[in-house]
Design a protein around this motif. Structure first.
Motif, mmCIF file in Angstrom:
data_model
loop_
_atom_site.group_PDB
_atom_site.id
_atom_site.type_symbol
_atom_site.label_atom_id
_atom_site.label_comp_id
_atom_site.label_asym_id
_atom_site.label_seq_id
_atom_site.Cartn_x
_atom_site.Cartn_y
_atom_site.Cartn_z
ATOM 1 N N SER A 621 0.857 -1.194 0.000
ATOM 2 C CA SER A 621 0.000 0.000 0.000
ATOM 3 C C SER A 621 0.887 1.236 0.000
ATOM 4 C CB SER A 621 -0.908 0.010 1.231
ATOM 5 O OG SER A 621 -1.645 -1.212 1.326
ATOM 6 N N VAL A 622 0.630 2.155 -0.947
ATOM 7 C CA VAL A 622 1.486 3.333 -1.131
ATOM 8 C C VAL A 622 0.663 4.608 -0.950
ATOM 9 C CG1 VAL A 622 3.103 4.508 -2.666
ATOM 10 C CG2 VAL A 622 2.847 2.020 -2.803
ATOM 11 N N ASP A 623 1.175 5.514 -0.133
ATOM 12 C CA ASP A 623 0.525 6.812 0.052
ATOM 13 C C ASP A 623 1.575 7.804 0.530
ATOM 14 O OD1 ASP A 623 -2.630 7.723 0.260
ATOM 15 O OD2 ASP A 623 -1.306 8.980 1.473
ATOM 16 N N LEU A 624 1.329 9.078 0.282
ATOM 17 C CA LEU A 624 2.275 10.128 0.665
ATOM 18 C C LEU A 624 2.153 10.502 2.137
ATOM 19 C CD1 LEU A 624 4.421 11.774 -0.868
ATOM 20 C CD2 LEU A 624 2.684 13.529 -1.265
ATOM 21 N N SER A 625 1.001 10.186 2.761
ATOM 22 C CA SER A 625 0.714 10.657 4.116
ATOM 23 C C SER A 625 1.113 9.638 5.177
ATOM 24 C CB SER A 625 -0.780 10.971 4.255
ATOM 25 O OG SER A 625 -1.132 11.166 5.610
ATOM 26 N N LYS A 626 1.988 10.030 6.084
ATOM 27 C CA LYS A 626 2.359 9.173 7.208
ATOM 28 C C LYS A 626 1.159 8.970 8.129
ATOM 29 C CE LYS A 626 5.686 8.758 11.020
ATOM 30 N NZ LYS A 626 4.639 8.517 12.041
ATOM 31 N N THR A 627 0.345 10.019 8.282
ATOM 32 C CA THR A 627 -0.840 9.916 9.137
ATOM 33 C C THR A 627 -1.755 8.795 8.670
ATOM 34 O OG1 THR A 627 -0.784 12.270 9.684
ATOM 35 C CG2 THR A 627 -2.885 11.134 9.960
ATOM 36 N N TYR A 628 -2.014 8.745 7.375
ATOM 37 C CA TYR A 628 -2.936 7.730 6.874
ATOM 38 C C TYR A 628 -2.293 6.349 6.828
ATOM 39 C CZ TYR A 628 -6.122 11.492 5.963
ATOM 40 O OH TYR A 628 -6.963 12.561 6.132
ATOM 41 N N LEU A 629 -0.984 6.272 6.661
ATOM 42 C CA LEU A 629 -0.323 4.969 6.718
ATOM 43 C C LEU A 629 -0.340 4.423 8.145
ATOM 44 C CD1 LEU A 629 2.694 5.532 4.302
ATOM 45 C CD2 LEU A 629 0.624 4.197 3.885
ATOM 46 N N ASP A 630 -0.197 5.293 9.142
ATOM 47 C CA ASP A 630 -0.347 4.856 10.535
ATOM 48 C C ASP A 630 -1.764 4.353 10.785
ATOM 49 O OD1 ASP A 630 2.254 5.517 11.106
ATOM 50 O OD2 ASP A 630 1.777 7.489 11.956
ATOM 51 N N PHE A 641 -3.854 -8.854 11.034
ATOM 52 C CA PHE A 641 -2.885 -8.976 9.951
ATOM 53 C C PHE A 641 -1.666 -8.108 10.252
ATOM 54 C CE2 PHE A 641 -7.007 -9.224 7.420
ATOM 55 C CZ PHE A 641 -7.059 -10.610 7.478
ATOM 56 N N SER A 642 -0.491 -8.633 9.992
ATOM 57 C CA SER A 642 0.722 -7.831 10.156
ATOM 58 C C SER A 642 1.757 -8.211 9.114
ATOM 59 C CB SER A 642 1.307 -7.994 11.568
ATOM 60 O OG SER A 642 1.548 -9.368 11.846
ATOM 61 N N ASP A 643 2.143 -9.484 9.043
ATOM 62 C CA ASP A 643 3.149 -9.926 8.082
ATOM 63 C C ASP A 643 2.616 -9.814 6.660
ATOM 64 O OD1 ASP A 643 4.718 -10.518 10.238
ATOM 65 O OD2 ASP A 643 4.183 -12.648 10.283
ATOM 66 N N LYS A 644 3.541 -9.649 5.731
ATOM 67 C CA LYS A 644 3.246 -9.651 4.296
ATOM 68 C C LYS A 644 2.382 -8.464 3.864
ATOM 69 C CE LYS A 644 1.397 -13.711 4.416
ATOM 70 N NZ LYS A 644 0.745 -14.963 4.029
ATOM 71 N N ASN A 645 2.275 -7.457 4.691
ATOM 72 C CA ASN A 645 1.490 -6.266 4.336
ATOM 73 C C ASN A 645 2.399 -5.043 4.446
ATOM 74 O OD1 ASN A 645 -1.331 -7.435 4.061
ATOM 75 N ND2 ASN A 645 -0.804 -8.122 6.135
ATOM 76 N N ARG A 646 2.959 -4.640 3.311
ATOM 77 C CA ARG A 646 3.899 -3.523 3.269
ATOM 78 C C ARG A 646 3.142 -2.196 3.175
ATOM 79 N NH1 ARG A 646 6.939 -4.747 -1.971
ATOM 80 N NH2 ARG A 646 7.769 -2.635 -1.621
ATOM 81 N N LEU A 647 3.636 -1.212 3.908
ATOM 82 C CA LEU A 647 3.111 0.154 3.834
ATOM 83 C C LEU A 647 4.255 1.053 3.402
ATOM 84 C CD1 LEU A 647 1.039 0.176 7.159
ATOM 85 C CD2 LEU A 647 0.147 -0.026 4.837
ATOM 86 N N GLU A 648 4.105 1.678 2.233
ATOM 87 C CA GLU A 648 5.186 2.472 1.642
ATOM 88 C C GLU A 648 4.767 3.937 1.577
ATOM 89 O OE1 GLU A 648 8.101 1.460 0.529
ATOM 90 O OE2 GLU A 648 7.942 -0.734 0.506
ATOM 91 N N GLN A 649 5.594 4.812 2.183
ATOM 92 C CA GLN A 649 5.320 6.244 2.121
ATOM 93 C C GLN A 649 6.067 6.846 0.938
ATOM 94 O OE1 GLN A 649 6.484 8.545 5.545
ATOM 95 N NE2 GLN A 649 5.473 10.404 4.805
#
Length: 754
Positions: A621-630, A641-649
């Protein structure tokens, strides 16, 4: 010096009529009304009496001289001609205030400087001794008012403004000044009610200003009896013997008043942080045995249990300045009206409001209204006689029905067994075992029509939502053009987005309809009033819908398709979950098993959580906002869910250009426009969608599927895309029943390689 003086009494705008009555009663002669002031003639005894006893004035100014002036030199010499040695010592301190402009003086600071220079030059001694400046506590405070070429030079007898009684050292966020509070009490008839032994209560008392001012009126206490510093204290024209006589008389009157059995004066305040400051103010005023303050909501406040006791309910409800305040204020006024009708039959009420339209929502007619100003804010004082004839039911009634209501109301108020109300050790009222039933707000004809539509929609959509396992959905979307808003249910919360009315619509009518709708929503949807959140949605530009509106940080859990998600209904214009994309999320969940899923412009990554729920091999999952990635991280954790779920800023376009990974399923829902400082250049979906799709398709694995959607109403997909890819518009397949009335809420396409 003369035995009679010209006096100017200044006051807040709107209090002039009350002040002239008070001043004449205290001995002012030849009184005339001016804007924010009263002018008249008086001897020194009356001047002192006005300082001591005026509940409404800001200042008492004694005019020393009037003189014509054409320029700054005229000003200087006019002030210089006064025998200043009769007023202050050469080594005294001085402060000068200047108002008005003209006659070559357009700067008040310059005007004050010329007045100061004249006084200092007049008093300068051969040894160089001269008065000095003290703006805080001077021996003499001088006012010069320039009015159409005439200078009016005055001595301020009051010193600090007379509204500063000295007891209110702690205050709330938006307090009323003490003299304005006194004026409201006087206009509401409190002196008459107090003389008859009536009670006083404020269900939103804040730090107790109404209560203290009311008690001082009832106890015959001079409002400035305890003031220690006066503008005349160091004035050489001061007559201490005369002042001491008046002060002694006032002290004796206060002692007699305080010795009487105290009237029943009570305050209630919902905010626990204001209880102790309010009690401290009351103690400083010496009125702790007259006034009691308790913590309690408006909906729970009750007057004295003695049914023969009548009096005045007075309050200054909050005015509302933040996003969404309309709903909370409406329900506050409704609750106030309910309590007045249920518990205060035969009482009088005074509601001081900066939003008079809300006063109409209390369900009681006001028999009089007065205009006031609270600083620069125009306000209304609504005076109400709490009896059934004044109740607004929203329907026509026969005289027989009105009589029956009156009899029922009297019966409901009849005492059962006299008892004093009990309070716990924290000062909170102990509720009786059988609490009164709170009645529903009476709806206008339009409000009832709106409620009927909501109930119809809820009945139809509720069955569908239950069947689909959805507890967050749109129940109304401007179905009736005159009620232009969207209403969404989020479990047991209601989220209302008011669409700003076109300029062709009368703003007052639009506001009235909005209040009608807000009154209807809790009843029609069976939701508590405190769980209705209102926002105003205007035409958006850039990423305004993502900008922070509040900072409550309160999240609510909702569910759809077996997935739990967090929404925030207060802090942003959008909630963290786009309800119209529900079908797309469910489609992704069904197709994600074993696939590598990429979510671009992921926002709070709700589609990624659905993909994980559907058995995706991995999600990115890619987004510019750290707030929304948190926020996205919390959504994953909520579902285990935790593993295998990447969050990219990062900026999506730049991220795609740098990435070399492959994905089997891609979802893109870009903003219409973005100019974030954290990205290079500006993103425009119409201009840039071809480049975006080309970059994303380069990351799509053989046999993969890309879903692309956006909600730009004027969007047109570039024709040449279909030459390179297989493109199928699936918009009609991505609209659930709750958005059927607004089929253009978004458009969506399925894109695959040829």
């Amino acid at each position: 010096m003369s035995d009679r003086y010209e006096l100017f009494l200044t006051c807040p705008k709107g209090l002039e009529g009350l002040l002239i009555e008070e001043a004449v009663g205290l001995g002012l002669e030849d009184a005339r009304e001016h804007t924010s002031a009263v002018r008249g003639m008086a001897d020194m005894e009356t001047a002192y009496r006005l300082c001591l006893w005026s509940r409404l004035a800001n200042r008492v100014l004694l005019v020393l001289k009037r003189f014509p002036m054409k320029d700054a030199e005229d000003l200087y010499h006019g002030v210089l001609d006064i025998e200043w040695e009769e007023h202050m010592l050469p080594d005294g301190t001085l402060a000068v205030e200047f108002s008005g402009h003209g006659s070559g003086i357009d700067n008040t600071h310059f005007g004050a400087l010329k007045v100061k220079d004249a006084i200092v030059d007049k008093l300068r001694t051969p040894t160089g001794e001269r008065p000095s400046i003290d703006k805080i506590n001077p021996d003499l405070r001088i006012h010069l008012r320039l009015d159409r070429g005439e200078a009016i030079l005055s001595l301020d007898l009051s010193g600090h403004s007379l509204h500063q009684r000295g007891y209110r050292l702690q205050q709330g966020a938006a307090p009323l000044k003490e003299n304005l509070a006194a004026a409201i009490l006087i206009r509401a008839g409190w002196p008459r009610i107090a003389a008859e032994g009536g009670a006083l209560t404020d269900p939103m008392c804040g730090v107790g200003t109404f209560l203290v001012e009311g008690a001082m009126i009832a106890a015959d206490m001079a409002p400035n009896l305890n003031r220690e510093q006066w503008g005349f204290t160091a004035w050489l024209g001061h007559v201490p013997a005369l002042w001491n006589k008046l002060h002694t008389q006032a002290s004796e009157r206060a002692a007699i008043g305080m010795a009487k059995p105290p009237l029943w004066i009570r305050g209630y305040e919902a905010d626990p942080r204001l209880i102790q400051p309010g009690r401290n103010n009351i103690e400083r005023a010496g009125l702790s045995h007259w006034i009691k303050v308790y913590q309690g909501e408006v909906g729970t406040f009750e007057p004295r249990p003695d049914q023969n006791q009548k009096g005045l309910v007075i309050c200054n409800p909050p005015y509302g300045e933040r996003l969404g305040d309309e709903a909370s204020l409406l329900y506050l006024y409704q609750n106030l009206g309910e309590r007045l009708r249920q518990a205060c039959l035969g009482w009088e009420a005074a509601v001081f409001t900066g939003t008079p339209d809300l006063g109409k929502r209390m369900g009681i007619r006001s028999h009089k209204q007065y205009s006031f100003w609270n600083g620069a804010l125009p306000c209304k004082l609504l005076l109400i006689k709490v009896n059934p004839d004044q109740f607004v039911t929203g329907e026509r009634r026969t005289p027989e029905q009105r009589q029956a209501e009156r009899e029922q109301a009297v019966y409901d108020q009849a005492p059962t067994e006299p008892q004093e109300r009990q309070y716990n050790k924290n000062g909170n009222p102990i509720k009786p075992a059988a609490a009164p039933v709170v009645e529903q707000a009476r709806l206008s004809e339009g409000g009832q029509m709106f409620a009927n539509r909501l109930q119809k929609n809820l009945k139809l959509l509720g069955k569908w939502a239950k069947r689909e396992g959805v507890d967050c959905y749109r129940v109304y979307d401007a179905d009736m053009p005159e009620y232009s808003m969207a209403i969404d249910l989020y479990h047991d919360w209601v989220h209302v987005q008011e669409y700003v009315a076109p300029k062709s619509i009368d703003p007052e009518k639009a506001s009235a309809r909005m209040f009608d709708a807000l009154a209807a929503i809790p009843q029609a949807l069976s939701i508590d009033k405190s769980r209705v959140v209102v926002k105003r949605r205007e035409r958006q530009s850039g990423t305004k819908q993502y900008e922070r509106q509040s900072a409550q940080g309160k999240f609510t859990e909702v569910s759809e398709g077996g997935v739990k998600l967090l929404v925030n209904l207060t802090d942003y214009l959008d909630t963290g979950l786009f309800l119209d994309h529900r079908p797309m999320r469910m489609r992704i969940q069904k197709e994600a098993a074993g696939k590598r899923f990429l979510n671009l412009y992921c926002y709070t990554a709700t589609a990624s959580v659905h993909a994980a729920k559907g058995g995706a091999r991995s999600t990115t999952s890619v987004d510019l906002s750290k707030t929304y990635l948190d926020w996205a991280r919390r959504n994953f954790s909520l579902n285990g869910f935790s593993d295998k779920n990447r969050l990219e800023q990062g900026d999506v376009m730049a991220w795609l250009e740098a990435s070399r990974d492959e994905f089997d399923l891609i979802f893109i829902d870009p903003p219409t426009f973005s100019n974030s400082k954290r990205m290079e250049g500006i993103f425009d979906v119409q201009r840039d969608h071809v480049q975006l799709l080309d970059l994303a398709m380069a990351r799509l694995a053989p046999g993969g599927v890309l879903y692309f959607s956006n909600n730009f109403r004027k969007f047109q997909l570039e024709d040449n895309l279909s030459e390179r890819y297989a493109v199928e518009e699936i918009s009609d397949k991505t609209i659930d029943p709750d958005f059927a009335r607004n089929a253009k809420i978004h458009r969506a396409w399925k894109v695959t390689a040829r």
